[in-house]
Design an enzyme around this catalytic site. Structure first.
Site, short mmCIF file in Angstrom:
data_model
loop_
_atom_site.label_atom_id
_atom_site.label_comp_id
_atom_site.label_asym_id
_atom_site.label_seq_id
_atom_site.Cartn_x
_atom_site.Cartn_y
_atom_site.Cartn_z
CB THR A 155 -0.92 0.00 1.24
OG1 THR A 155 -1.81 -1.11 1.13
CG2 THR A 155 -1.72 1.27 1.35
CG ASP A 187 -1.83 -6.50 -2.85
OD1 ASP A 187 -1.62 -7.28 -1.91
OD2 ASP A 187 -2.79 -5.71 -2.87
CB SER A 188 2.48 -8.30 0.46
OG SER A 188 1.45 -8.23 1.41
CB THR A 205 0.28 -4.51 6.05
OG1 THR A 205 -0.98 -4.41 5.37
CG2 THR A 205 0.89 -3.13 6.19
CG ASP A 206 -2.84 -7.83 2.89
OD1 ASP A 206 -3.26 -7.25 3.91
OD2 ASP A 206 -3.37 -7.69 1.77
CB THR A 231 -0.85 -22.20 20.70
OG1 THR A 231 -2.17 -21.84 21.18
CG2 THR A 231 0.06 -20.98 20.85
CD GLN A 232 -7.08 -22.91 17.03
OE1 GLN A 232 -8.20 -22.54 17.27
NE2 GLN A 232 -6.83 -23.82 16.12
CB CYS A 233 -3.68 -19.01 22.23
SG CYS A 233 -4.86 -20.20 22.84
N1 ASP Z 1 -2.82 -5.60 0.15
C1 ASP Z 1 -1.74 -4.74 0.62
C2 ASP Z 1 -0.45 -5.55 0.58
O1 ASP Z 1 -0.25 -6.38 1.43
C3 ASP Z 1 -2.02 -4.26 2.00
C4 ASP Z 1 -1.00 -3.31 2.58
O2 ASP Z 1 0.07 -3.10 2.09
O3 ASP Z 1 -1.32 -2.70 3.62
O4 ASP Z 1 0.34 -5.40 -0.32
#
Ligand code: ASP
Length: 335
Positions: free
Chosen positions: A13, A58-59, A90-91, A270-272
């Site tokens: 992003t 896009d990640s 971020t993904d 763990t999924q916690c």
């Molecule tokens: N879809 C975007 C990515 O992971 C989301 C982001 O960057 O915040 O590339």
């Protein structure tokens, strides 16, 4: 070595532009903004060299090949820069920062992965602050490991997880304290930082075929058996609580047993959000261990998956990988 920080734009992003289908990365769009930020700092920020994946992505489209490409660029330019900033979506940022920590053993210089929830071209972007913080961490030698900077924290890369789909404090490492707080000052918790030792390397080999599954009541044994069929080499099971699973479902356990005897390395996390797998505390956890699964202790699912892919990709023996999955090799788990 010069004083220029290498900034590698993998996409995300931070450098995206609005399109009729939503935000998307555009090659060449981000560089001028970063140059402008550095220029406007009048020497407060270090000079940068800028490179970009071809094309930035896009990640959500990241693959193990993307991790390998980023690691290769960083390793090849290791000697030329005091530190490195990787701009990333971020993904899947936590997967990439985990993978880099295993692909670049003993790197010995700061590699700061960051990005943004709002594109840098937008007025209220968080990308500017994240980029500036990352540059400041990357130019000094205090944290010579792969980290993830976002909002007000600097986290160990292989401990981080994305915890918020839209908030600006989108990352946390709930099972390990931040390595630094990013406030009025950048306050490093030196006691937690791993010392730079060993010979820097780039882990060779292709990444193995791995998968992660989350347990839920009613998970069918035949679906698990299908997942475990070749070419699978490693499986992360996100189990309940302290590492528990359906001990009364004998077919489910048989599927794990069949996979491990075929050489698939099965790791339980763990999924916690907080806490750790605790072998032997519950009979339901012991059943998974008897079927051949190894405890991943307090590793995140992202760290376990990428570690498994890297280790198995090196062609190590199954026994060696099973042991190493329980060892601390890059600060990813608490033994
Ligand atoms: N879809 C975007 C990515 O992971 C989301 C982001 O960057 O915040 O590339």
């Amino acid at each position: 070595m010069g004083d220029r920080v290498l900034v590698l734009n993998a996409g995300g992003t931070i450098g995206m532009v609005g399109t009729p289908h939503g935000y998307a990365p555009v090659p060449g769009a981000l560089g001028p903004y970063l140059d402008w930020i550095v220029e406007m700092s009048r020497g407060e920020l270090p000079p940068i060299d800028f490179v970009e994946l071809d094309p930035p992505i896009d990640s959500a489209n990241a693959t193990p090949e993307s991790w390998g490409e980023i690691a290769r660029i960083l390793f090849e330019r290791r000697a030329d820069h005091p530190g490195f900033v990787v701009l990333h979506g971020t993904d899947t940022m936590a997967y990439t920062s985990s993978a880099l920590s295993f692909l670049l053993p003993s790197f010995g210089k700061p590699v700061v992965v960051t990005g943004a929830q709002i594109p840098i071209a937008r007025t209220r972007s968080d990308g500017r602050q994240n980029f500036i913080g990352a540059l400041e961490v990357a130019v000094q030698p205090a944290v010579p490991e792969v980290t993830l900077l976002f909002g007000e924290v600097l986290l160990r890369g292989n401990r981080a997880m994305k915890v918020d789909a839209s908030g600006l404090d989108a990352f946390d490492s709930p099972r390990f304290p931040p390595l630094a707080e990013i406030g009025m000052d950048i306050v490093v918790n030196h006691a937690l930082v791993r010392a730079a030792d060993g010979v820097p390397g780039l882990t060779a080999g292709t990444l193995a075929n791995v998968a992660a599954v989350r347990l839920f009541p009613g998970f069918s044994a035949s679906i698990l058996a299908n997942i475990c069929a070749p070419p699978l080499q490693g499986l992360v099971i996100e189990a309940y609580g302290a590492g528990n699973g359906p001990s009364e479902d004998l077919q489910f356990l048989a599927a794990i047993e069949a996979a491990t005897s075929r050489g698939v390395v099965v790791v339980v996390v763990t999924q916690c959000v907080r806490g750790s797998v605790q072998p032997g505390v519950y009979a339901t956890g012991s059943a998974l261990a008897r079927a051949g699964a190894v405890p991943g202790l307090d590793m995140t699912s992202e760290a376990a998956l990428t570690k498994l892919a890297v280790l198995l990709g090196q062609g190590l023996s199954t026994d060696t990988v099973r042991q190493m999955m329980q060892d601390d090799i890059a600060g990813e788990l608490t033994p």
